[in-house]
Write a protein that holds these residues in place. Structure first.
Motif, PDB file in Angstrom:
ATOM      1  N   PHE A  39       0.837  -1.201   0.000  1.00  0.00           N
ATOM      2  CA  PHE A  39       0.000   0.000   0.000  1.00  0.00           C
ATOM      3  C   PHE A  39       0.871   1.249   0.000  1.00  0.00           C
ATOM      4  CE2 PHE A  39      -3.189  -2.490   2.825  1.00  0.00           C
ATOM      5  CZ  PHE A  39      -3.545  -3.267   1.747  1.00  0.00           C
ATOM      6  N   THR A  40       1.890   1.250   0.864  1.00  0.00           N
ATOM      7  CA  THR A  40       2.734   2.438   0.996  1.00  0.00           C
ATOM      8  C   THR A  40       3.585   2.651  -0.250  1.00  0.00           C
ATOM      9  OG1 THR A  40       4.574   1.273   2.089  1.00  0.00           O
ATOM     10  CG2 THR A  40       2.802   2.050   3.486  1.00  0.00           C
ATOM     11  N   GLU A  41       4.005   1.556  -0.889  1.00  0.00           N
ATOM     12  CA  GLU A  41       4.799   1.693  -2.113  1.00  0.00           C
ATOM     13  C   GLU A  41       3.983   2.319  -3.240  1.00  0.00           C
ATOM     14  OE1 GLU A  41       6.427  -2.055  -3.161  1.00  0.00           O
ATOM     15  OE2 GLU A  41       7.646  -2.236  -1.342  1.00  0.00           O
ATOM     16  N   LEU A  46       2.560   7.125  -6.465  1.00  0.00           N
ATOM     17  CA  LEU A  46       1.537   8.032  -6.975  1.00  0.00           C
ATOM     18  C   LEU A  46       1.820   9.480  -6.590  1.00  0.00           C
ATOM     19  CD1 LEU A  46      -1.727   5.978  -6.287  1.00  0.00           C
ATOM     20  CD2 LEU A  46      -0.653   6.399  -8.507  1.00  0.00           C
ATOM     21  N   THR A  47       2.306   9.703  -5.378  1.00  0.00           N
ATOM     22  CA  THR A  47       2.559  11.063  -4.906  1.00  0.00           C
ATOM     23  C   THR A  47       3.935  11.579  -5.293  1.00  0.00           C
ATOM     24  OG1 THR A  47       3.343  10.244  -2.763  1.00  0.00           O
ATOM     25  CG2 THR A  47       0.994  10.775  -2.950  1.00  0.00           C
ATOM     26  N   GLY A  48       4.812  10.691  -5.755  1.00  0.00           N
ATOM     27  CA  GLY A  48       6.147  11.110  -6.158  1.00  0.00           C
ATOM     28  C   GLY A  48       7.207  10.979  -5.092  1.00  0.00           C
ATOM     29  N   GLY A 130       0.623  13.645 -13.029  1.00  0.00           N
ATOM     30  CA  GLY A 130       0.177  12.635 -12.088  1.00  0.00           C
ATOM     31  C   GLY A 130       0.773  11.282 -12.400  1.00  0.00           C
ATOM     32  N   ALA A 131       0.160  10.249 -11.836  1.00  0.00           N
ATOM     33  CA  ALA A 131       0.710   8.905 -11.994  1.00  0.00           C
ATOM     34  C   ALA A 131      -0.410   7.880 -12.076  1.00  0.00           C
ATOM     35  CB  ALA A 131       1.638   8.563 -10.833  1.00  0.00           C
ATOM     36  N   VAL A 132      -0.099   6.764 -12.743  1.00  0.00           N
ATOM     37  CA  VAL A 132      -1.015   5.636 -12.883  1.00  0.00           C
ATOM     38  C   VAL A 132      -0.242   4.368 -12.563  1.00  0.00           C
ATOM     39  CG1 VAL A 132      -2.479   4.310 -14.458  1.00  0.00           C
ATOM     40  CG2 VAL A 132      -2.380   6.809 -14.650  1.00  0.00           C
ATOM     41  N   VAL A 133      -0.856   3.496 -11.746  1.00  0.00           N
ATOM     42  CA  VAL A 133      -0.255   2.200 -11.434  1.00  0.00           C
ATOM     43  C   VAL A 133      -1.283   1.120 -11.699  1.00  0.00           C
ATOM     44  CG1 VAL A 133       0.720   0.708  -9.654  1.00  0.00           C
ATOM     45  CG2 VAL A 133       1.256   3.150  -9.656  1.00  0.00           C
TER      46      VAL A 133
END
Length: 248
Positions: A39-41, A46-48, A130-133
């Protein structure tokens, strides 16, 4: 940028994660040691705050807890839960509280959905927008994967493939960082909440649930197969007798 894992206030048995969250999750074989770190990874990527892409296949479809982690809080504060499983649930609340998934303002800029990866080995992308995972799980199409997106700019961030379905996450919700931490502290200090028969009656009346269903829900046991060893209960071992006996 190095990633620092979040440490819960007290130790817990990571081998018990699937058991502690039974009824809330699927693909229990993916819920084990390292899941909470996952979760933290993902949140860090996502937040950079994390540069490298997070590991995959930790916690099957855990995106469902975004905006809904209050369900884990309810179970963690429920009296039928054995202490060794409650420790796992409290640890999850403490870890979740430190991730962006617990922040309503951040959740307002998130969405989930299904992406068909262009390359099986490329499942994350990030720019100033932003980011996408892509997490895991078959969605639509041969390469459909569930994704989580966090928007930090005016435009949608690029995805590592073709997005075929989207849905917003629950931005508003009970599960804010302060509430998650506060509940975990309170349960550690004073133990679980006592059983309240009147609350079960009210829930049944307002929702149309049966009294038994309302009791199971308030006891944090939405899955009738979720029983606890070492507790006295009825012959079906579904937890119903345990709830009723405490409610008398």
């Amino acid at each position: 940028m190095p990633h620092t894992p979040i440490r819960p206030a007290q130790p817990f048995d990571e081998q018990r994660i699937a058991q502690a969250l039974n009824g809330f999750i699927e693909g229990s074989g993916h819920w084990g040691p390292g899941t909470f770190a996952g979760f933290t990874e993902v949140g860090g990527y996502l937040t950079g705050s994390r540069e490298e892409a997070p590991a995959r296949y930790r916690g099957w479809n855990w995106y469902r807890f975004i905006g809904r982690c209050g369900a884990v809080a309810l179970r963690a504060s429920s009296f039928p839960v054995p202490d060794h499983l409650r420790a796992v649930q409290l640890a999850m609340l403490e870890v979740w509280a430190e991730t962006p998934f617990a922040d309503p303002e951040v959740r307002a800029r998130m969405r989930t959905g299904v992406v068909e990866l262009a390359d099986r080995d490329t499942y994350a992308a990030r720019t100033r927008e932003g980011a996408v995972v892509a997490l895991h799980g078959l969605g639509t199409g041969r390469d459909g994967q569930r994704f989580v997106e966090l928007r930090t700019g005016a435009a949608q961030p690029p995805a590592p493939g073709r997005i075929t379905a989207t849905e917003p996450v629950h931005a508003a919700g009970w599960d804010t960082p302060d509430r998650l931490r506060g509940l975990a502290d309170l349960v550690r200090q004073k133990g679980p909440a006592p059983w309240d028969r009147a609350a079960a009656a009210v829930l049944a009346k307002r929702t149309g649930l049966s009294r038994a269903g309302a009791a199971l829900l308030l006891a944090g046991i939405p899955d009738v197969k979720y029983g606890y060893r070492g507790r006295r209960r009825g012959p079906q071992s579904d937890g119903t007798q345990a709830v009723r006996s405490r409610g008398r």
